[in-house]
Design a protein around this motif. Structure first.
Motif, short mmCIF file in Angstrom:
data_model
loop_
_atom_site.label_atom_id
_atom_site.label_comp_id
_atom_site.label_asym_id
_atom_site.label_seq_id
_atom_site.Cartn_x
_atom_site.Cartn_y
_atom_site.Cartn_z
N ARG A 173 0.75 -1.27 0.00
CA ARG A 173 0.07 -0.04 0.14
C ARG A 173 1.08 1.28 0.05
O ARG A 173 0.64 2.14 -0.75
CB ARG A 173 -0.95 0.06 1.27
CG ARG A 173 -2.02 -0.90 1.08
CD ARG A 173 -2.90 -1.08 2.40
NE ARG A 173 -4.20 -1.69 2.25
CZ ARG A 173 -4.57 -2.33 3.08
NH1 ARG A 173 -4.04 -2.74 4.32
NH2 ARG A 173 -5.76 -3.09 3.06
N GLU A 174 1.85 1.15 0.63
CA GLU A 174 2.90 2.45 0.91
C GLU A 174 3.41 2.64 -0.48
O GLU A 174 3.90 3.60 -0.95
CB GLU A 174 3.89 2.23 2.01
CG GLU A 174 3.26 2.35 3.52
CD GLU A 174 2.45 4.11 3.33
OE1 GLU A 174 2.87 4.67 3.07
OE2 GLU A 174 1.15 4.02 3.63
N VAL B 11 -2.87 4.72 -8.61
CA VAL B 11 -3.59 4.93 -7.40
C VAL B 11 -5.19 4.81 -7.32
O VAL B 11 -5.57 4.39 -6.41
CB VAL B 11 -3.06 6.34 -6.73
CG1 VAL B 11 -3.54 6.70 -5.46
CG2 VAL B 11 -1.44 6.27 -6.67
N THR B 12 -5.61 5.44 -8.48
CA THR B 12 -7.07 5.33 -8.35
C THR B 12 -7.57 4.07 -8.63
O THR B 12 -8.63 3.66 -8.01
CB THR B 12 -7.77 6.23 -9.63
OG1 THR B 12 -7.26 5.95 -10.75
CG2 THR B 12 -7.38 7.70 -9.14
N GLY C 82 -5.42 11.08 -0.62
CA GLY C 82 -6.48 11.18 0.87
C GLY C 82 -7.51 10.02 0.62
O GLY C 82 -7.65 9.44 1.48
N ALA C 83 -7.90 9.89 -0.66
CA ALA C 83 -8.93 9.00 -0.68
C ALA C 83 -8.41 7.41 -0.68
O ALA C 83 -8.83 6.56 -0.24
CB ALA C 83 -9.36 9.13 -2.27
N TYR C 84 -7.09 7.39 -1.03
CA TYR C 84 -6.52 5.83 -1.06
C TYR C 84 -6.19 5.59 0.37
O TYR C 84 -6.68 4.66 0.87
CB TYR C 84 -5.27 5.88 -1.84
CG TYR C 84 -4.46 4.76 -2.04
CD1 TYR C 84 -4.89 3.54 -2.05
CD2 TYR C 84 -3.22 4.47 -1.33
CE1 TYR C 84 -4.56 2.35 -2.05
CE2 TYR C 84 -2.48 3.45 -1.46
CZ TYR C 84 -3.21 2.09 -1.79
OH TYR C 84 -2.47 0.94 -1.74
N GLU D 281 -7.61 2.44 5.36
CA GLU D 281 -7.72 2.52 6.63
C GLU D 281 -9.18 1.96 6.94
O GLU D 281 -9.31 0.84 7.87
CB GLU D 281 -7.82 4.00 7.12
CG GLU D 281 -8.00 3.93 8.84
CD GLU D 281 -6.65 3.46 9.45
OE1 GLU D 281 -6.95 2.77 10.52
OE2 GLU D 281 -5.57 3.66 9.03
N GLU D 282 -10.11 2.07 6.05
CA GLU D 282 -11.50 1.36 6.35
C GLU D 282 -11.34 -0.22 5.84
O GLU D 282 -12.07 -0.84 6.60
CB GLU D 282 -12.53 1.99 5.29
CG GLU D 282 -13.87 1.58 5.62
CD GLU D 282 -14.89 1.98 4.66
OE1 GLU D 282 -16.12 1.66 4.61
OE2 GLU D 282 -14.80 3.33 4.23
#
Length: 157
Positions: free
Chosen positions: A21-22, A51-52, A97-99, A104-105
């Motif tokens: 992810r990072e 990323v999207t 930010g969305a990623y 996190e979710e």
């Protein structure tokens, strides 16, 4: 991030996914908005598109399949190709930010299930354990694609 080299199975699996992810998020480091959208290959693949797409991957697997919500509820397209098209007005900051929020979710959703929990995929059952392996491979593959694109972009500066 804490080291997970000698941790238990779940922490190792989560750790591998988090490392990838990072790597996806890092694709946009030091790129301009224009560079993030550069198409250097015939496909829709750009650093920003990767990323999207990763946002889509998080949401389709964890928010949709694991949590049982509909695609409409989690705001993802019906096709994979659409996930490579940044939304109107998308920026590096908004995509990151969305990623990060999607990741996190995903972590929160997964935390509520044990590794043997099964979900449906293509008319078969897969475990959360399998999903972690799949996510590691998926994100690593796309991070690698992105690394090559970013290397080409930086070489042309």
């Amino acid at each position: 991030m804490a080291t997970f080299y000698t941790a238990g199975e779940r922490a190792v699996l989560e750790g591998f996914v988090d490392v990838q992810r990072e790597q996806i998020a890092a694709l946009l480091d030091d790129l301009t908005e224009e560079e993030a959208r550069l198409r250097l290959v015939p496909s829709l693949t750009t650093p920003l598109a990767l990323v999207t797409h990763a946002i889509f991957v998080e949401k389709v697997w964890f928010h949709h399949r694991l949590a049982g919500r509909t695609r409409a509820e989690v705001g993802i397209p019906e096709t994979v190709d659409e996930s490579f098209v940044p939304r109107e007005g998308e920026t590096i900051a908004s995509a990151l930010g969305a990623y990060r929020a999607a990741c996190e979710e995903s972590r929160a959703i997964a935390a509520g299930h044990d590794l043997d929990h099964e979900l449906q995929w293509r008319e078969k059952s897969i475990s959360l354990r399998y999903l972690y392996g799949h996510m590691t491979a998926e994100l690593a593959r796309h991070a690698g694609h992105g690394d090559i694109l970013v290397e080409q972009i930086r070489a042309c500066r």
